[in-house]
Design a protein around this motif. Sequence first.
Motif, PDB file in Angstrom:
ATOM      1  N   CYS A   1      37.189  38.963  42.114  1.00  0.00           N
ATOM      2  CA  CYS A   1      36.873  37.956  41.091  1.00  0.00           C
ATOM      3  C   CYS A   1      35.588  37.183  41.383  1.00  0.00           C
ATOM      4  O   CYS A   1      35.037  36.548  40.490  1.00  0.00           O
ATOM      5  CB  CYS A   1      38.039  36.985  40.917  1.00  0.00           C
TER       6      CYS A   1
ATOM      7  N   SER B   1      32.767  38.627  42.391  1.00  0.00           N
ATOM      8  CA  SER B   1      31.583  39.465  42.153  1.00  0.00           C
ATOM      9  C   SER B   1      30.841  38.994  40.918  1.00  0.00           C
ATOM     10  O   SER B   1      31.456  38.523  39.962  1.00  0.00           O
ATOM     11  CB  SER B   1      31.988  40.927  41.934  1.00  0.00           C
TER      12      SER B   1
ATOM     13  N   SER C   1      40.734  39.182  33.158  1.00  0.00           N
ATOM     14  CA  SER C   1      41.716  38.262  33.735  1.00  0.00           C
ATOM     15  C   SER C   1      41.931  38.583  35.205  1.00  0.00           C
ATOM     16  O   SER C   1      41.580  39.661  35.686  1.00  0.00           O
ATOM     17  CB  SER C   1      43.059  38.405  33.009  1.00  0.00           C
ATOM     18  N   GLU C   2      42.504  37.625  35.903  1.00  0.00           N
ATOM     19  CA  GLU C   2      42.946  37.891  37.265  1.00  0.00           C
ATOM     20  C   GLU C   2      44.124  38.854  37.171  1.00  0.00           C
ATOM     21  O   GLU C   2      44.976  38.713  36.296  1.00  0.00           O
ATOM     22  CB  GLU C   2      43.369  36.587  37.941  1.00  0.00           C
TER      23      GLU C   2
ATOM     24  N   ASN D   1      34.871  39.903  32.244  1.00  0.00           N
ATOM     25  CA  ASN D   1      35.917  39.423  33.139  1.00  0.00           C
ATOM     26  C   ASN D   1      37.162  39.149  32.304  1.00  0.00           C
ATOM     27  O   ASN D   1      37.278  38.108  31.674  1.00  0.00           O
ATOM     28  CB  ASN D   1      35.413  38.135  33.810  1.00  0.00           C
TER      29      ASN D   1
ATOM     30  N   LEU E   1      28.786  39.688  37.496  1.00  0.00           N
ATOM     31  CA  LEU E   1      28.886  40.739  36.476  1.00  0.00           C
ATOM     32  C   LEU E   1      27.609  40.785  35.646  1.00  0.00           C
ATOM     33  O   LEU E   1      27.251  39.795  35.009  1.00  0.00           O
ATOM     34  CB  LEU E   1      30.081  40.442  35.563  1.00  0.00           C
TER      35      LEU E   1
ATOM     36  N   CYS F   1      40.095  40.891  39.850  1.00  0.00           N
ATOM     37  CA  CYS F   1      40.052  40.692  38.401  1.00  0.00           C
ATOM     38  C   CYS F   1      40.014  42.026  37.665  1.00  0.00           C
ATOM     39  O   CYS F   1      39.553  43.038  38.197  1.00  0.00           O
ATOM     40  CB  CYS F   1      38.839  39.850  38.015  1.00  0.00           C
TER      41      CYS F   1
END
Length: 429
Positions: free
Chosen positions: A349, A351, A376-377, A374, A353, A389
């Motif tokens: 999560c 990283s 969701s977790e 992104n 993007l 994620c």
Amino acid sequence: MQFVLFLAMLFSLSFNALSLPVDSPNHLQGRSFKVQRVKRDGYVSHGPTALRKAYRKFGIDTANLNGVDVSDFQPFETKHATHVKAAKEDVEDSEQTGAVDATSVDGDVEFVSPVNIGGQTLDMNFDSGSADMWVMSSRLPKSLRNSRTVYEPSKSSTFEELKGSTFEIRYGDSSYANGPVGKDVVSIGGIEVAGQAFGLPTDVSQTFAEDTKSNGLVGLGFSSINTVTPEKQNTFFDNVAPNLDEPVFTARLLSNGVGEYEFGTVDPEKYRGVMANVSVDSSNGFWEFESAQYAIGEGPFHPITRAPQAIADTGTSLMMVSPEVAEAYYKQVKGGLYAKNANGYIFPCTSSLPSLSVAVGPGYSATIPGSFMNWSEVGTNTTTGETVCYGGLQSSGSSSMAIYGDVFLKALFVVFDKRGPSLGFAAPA
Ligand SMILES: *[C@@H]1O[C@H](CO)[C@@H](O)[C@H](O)[C@H]1NC(C)=O
Ligand SMILES: *[C@@H]1O[C@H](CO)[C@@H](O)[C@H](O)[C@H]1NC(C)=O
Ligand SMILES: *[C@@H]1O[C@H](CO)[C@@H](O)[C@H](O)[C@H]1NC(C)=O
């Protein structure tokens, strides 16, 4: 809470110019727009479920997606959905245009809008990727209603049975709705169709039964793929188009907020800059257009070979791109990988993007900000203890077309135009 996100749309003047992100007078990169967000209340939308739904919808075979079972991936328990405030109807004065809220449900898993059927208002999901309208009604066994509000034909003086007709919508093996068909006055945003046909399922799959935020679908694809037999029925949009100021509907979907569908007009206040007008191939019943190039971040454009056609699908949560695009994208994300046991591309999560640009038609491209990728977790990396994620961008697998769902559409103002037919894409105001 208010976030400022950035949208960059790069418009190139010719196909060749797309091979490099050239600066043109229409280069809008770097302009900002605001996205209203509402509090999430701790709900985590479930990416793998959203992806499986889309795979089923289009009968996609995922057997040959390259991926590994990652032994150190531990998925989270799926959390329960929390209440999302009901959409309110927004009726316009004119009879020939109308607008209606599109309210995000459960972290953008879907968007629902109020639909009035024979005087009864229900929240329904507008789906440009199918062409059947069907509504949960008192015909549905109690065990499948799950305490939702249902449409009651017996309480409507304008309801009529469409005798001998049935509908059956089937998204692969496990997701379906079927039953008899009826007609009633259907009104969306104050625009009325007197004898709109819709399905009254007597059976739906658990996936539909459990989704109590939506009471059915309003198909806004082309009527050629309507499933009613013995005679196909027109969609709401096809029925209403001749009476609209312009034969269009527009979609502005807002992440975790309340956006809008508008029928009959293209509101110049809702977008800015150039509108890319792209021709649509409706032969498969979808809002399908050419999307044959992609670029990651500031990188060069590359051709898309596996699935160079895409559909604009408001009924799919994620953006599902040709496999080589997904693979190339996650190569640019630190720790990004396709994990079979996570059912898709995942990444730490933390990283960063990059954005993704995809061609829309032969002469334009649209850039989707990295933050939209992104979803969701989704779990924990048991080696590092890091939260993992789930990607809003996933592979379209064996599908011959890419499916540009809400992750793509949320970045844009989109016009669905029967003239042509065509699609208009612009930066939202
Ligand atoms: C967990 O982290 C390790 C070390 O960075 C990495 O090799 C592995 O692929 C990660 N697993 C997942 C599921 O992300
Ligand atoms: C992705 O979203 C999660 C919350 O859902 C957040 O914690 C994380 O920082 C985000 N990561 C990126 C790269 O945006
Ligand atoms: C887009 O192009 C089609 C076909 O050329 C045309 O009929 C339509 O009016 C155009 N739409 C807009 C919004 O300019």
